[in-house]
Design a protein around this motif. Sequence first.
Motif, PDB file in Angstrom:
ATOM      1  N   GLY A 234      16.702 -14.732 -18.511  1.00 49.19           N
ATOM      2  CA  GLY A 234      15.381 -15.367 -18.529  1.00 49.19           C
ATOM      3  C   GLY A 234      15.411 -16.778 -19.082  1.00 49.19           C
ATOM      4  N   LYS A 235      16.580 -17.233 -19.488  1.00 49.58           N
ATOM      5  CA  LYS A 235      16.831 -18.656 -19.799  1.00 49.58           C
ATOM      6  C   LYS A 235      18.025 -19.049 -18.952  1.00 49.58           C
ATOM      7  N   LEU A 297      20.995 -23.922  -9.177  1.00 53.56           N
ATOM      8  CA  LEU A 297      20.501 -24.585 -10.390  1.00 53.56           C
ATOM      9  C   LEU A 297      19.154 -25.259 -10.150  1.00 53.56           C
ATOM     10  N   GLU A 298      18.978 -25.819  -8.955  1.00 57.81           N
ATOM     11  CA  GLU A 298      17.689 -26.445  -8.639  1.00 57.81           C
ATOM     12  C   GLU A 298      16.568 -25.407  -8.560  1.00 57.81           C
ATOM     13  N   ARG A 299      16.907 -24.219  -8.089  1.00 62.52           N
ATOM     14  CA  ARG A 299      15.887 -23.154  -7.963  1.00 62.52           C
ATOM     15  C   ARG A 299      15.466 -22.577  -9.317  1.00 62.52           C
ATOM     16  N   LEU A 300      16.387 -22.607 -10.278  1.00 61.70           N
ATOM     17  CA  LEU A 300      16.106 -21.942 -11.561  1.00 61.70           C
ATOM     18  C   LEU A 300      15.238 -22.817 -12.478  1.00 61.70           C
ATOM     19  N   ASN A 306      10.710 -17.547 -16.044  1.00 58.07           N
ATOM     20  CA  ASN A 306       9.668 -16.698 -16.626  1.00 58.07           C
ATOM     21  C   ASN A 306       9.491 -15.420 -15.812  1.00 58.07           C
ATOM     22  N   GLU A 307       9.638 -15.537 -14.494  1.00 53.79           N
ATOM     23  CA  GLU A 307       9.568 -14.362 -13.621  1.00 53.79           C
ATOM     24  C   GLU A 307      10.692 -13.367 -13.929  1.00 53.79           C
ATOM     25  N   VAL A 308      11.881 -13.918 -14.224  1.00 52.71           N
ATOM     26  CA  VAL A 308      13.022 -13.046 -14.577  1.00 52.71           C
ATOM     27  C   VAL A 308      12.650 -12.214 -15.805  1.00 52.71           C
ATOM     28  N   PRO A 371      19.499  -8.794  -8.376  1.00 47.53           N
ATOM     29  CA  PRO A 371      19.380 -10.217  -8.080  1.00 47.53           C
ATOM     30  C   PRO A 371      18.121 -10.768  -8.744  1.00 47.53           C
ATOM     31  N   LEU A 372      18.173 -12.007  -9.204  1.00 45.98           N
ATOM     32  CA  LEU A 372      17.048 -12.566  -9.963  1.00 45.98           C
ATOM     33  C   LEU A 372      15.805 -12.723  -9.101  1.00 45.98           C
TER      34      LEU A 372
END
Length: 392
Positions: A234-235, A297-300, A306-308, A371-372
């Motif tokens: 989540g981070k 990395l761009e997606r995260l 926070n969704e994770v 998967p996240l």
Amino acid sequence: MSGFEKIEGLDRENVAHTYGRFSVAIKEGKGAVCYDFDGKRYIDFSSGIGVNSLGFCDEGWVSAVTAQLNKLQHISNLYYTEPCAKAAELLCKKSGMKKVFFSNSGAESNEGAIKCARKYSFTKYGENRNKVITLINSFHGRTVTTLAATGQDVFHKYFFPFTEGFEFAPANDYDALYSMVDDSTCAVMMELIQGEGGVMPLDKAFVKKVEALCKEKDIILIIDEVQTGVGRTGKLFAYQNYDITPDIVTTAKGIGGGLPLGCVLFGEKTEDTFAPGDHATTFGGNPVATAGAAHILERLDEDFLNEVKAKGKYITKKLLKMPGVVGVDGMGLMLGVRLSDGIVATDIVKKTISYGALTLTAKTKLRLLPPLTISYEEIDEGLEAIRKALEE
Ligand SMILES: Cc1ncc(COP(=O)(O)O)c(C=O)c1O
């Protein structure tokens, strides 16, 4: 002969028997859903052991990877490439670390970290300051050195002589770790959630004290984020949950999204420790793998992370209502389910396969690393398979 039987036969005859596989061959997948050769559907709670961060064949990731594949698949590290530079920039910007060395796996990343810590110490203090303290019940990889670094006796057989210079402290026991630190100590290396060791999060107070001790004594703090990194907790990295600044962070698995890629991230102290010629690997920073990594990395972003966390909480709440579940450990989408006495985690994994979900074990626990990007509908469907397996 079924599609599965043919593959299983070929594999048995030709692939070295180093893995205990389940009786399933996966043919294809999309997101958190995959299918075997008979068309049976599975919800994936394993993500290839924490690798497929964006699930199977995520459109954006596939586009980034294939676009690069159609331009340049490899050129040696004698030359610069755009994806390698871009992925490194994103990693540094988002983590606050200063430099990146790209490797191909978790074990290899940890090897790089250990080499860097030893060189840092050698350069400043001479050759006898080379001891690395790791934790009992840790897992750091399968090379001769990372096996030596792994604090579990079961891994210390057959392959002697192991690399010297590792000692193991009990997790969450600061006084014990402190008593092992002496003039020969150059590094402390630890996972913040021991993954293979059973999804065991370290206490924040312990981690903060170890960080302070390392700072005071100029000991390199290496955080092994091979399993916990790249959004899993989540981070972006688990150390950000612990509010610490490591000197070296290693990662792999999720950064590749399905392609082999590892990273050693260096902080302020260690960013210039390696000089040209000190460390290298032919495939490191491969443009195809790093183009995929840059996309991940761009997606995260903050919302994604926070969704994770929210999905982890949702899964935990539902699991705690199931029969045979005693507790759930972990953070974000790295979860270890404690089962009642008498329930064998591997049996549950086998049963969940029959009910249409892929799960993992970690020691005596059922381990979930979805998967996240898994959706709530997919979570519900997968949890239903787990519930049936537990009720059986
Ligand atoms: C914390 C940790 N470190 C290192 C490794 C080794 O990674 P790899 O299998 O990519 O070499 C693993 C693999 O499970 C791991 O969980």
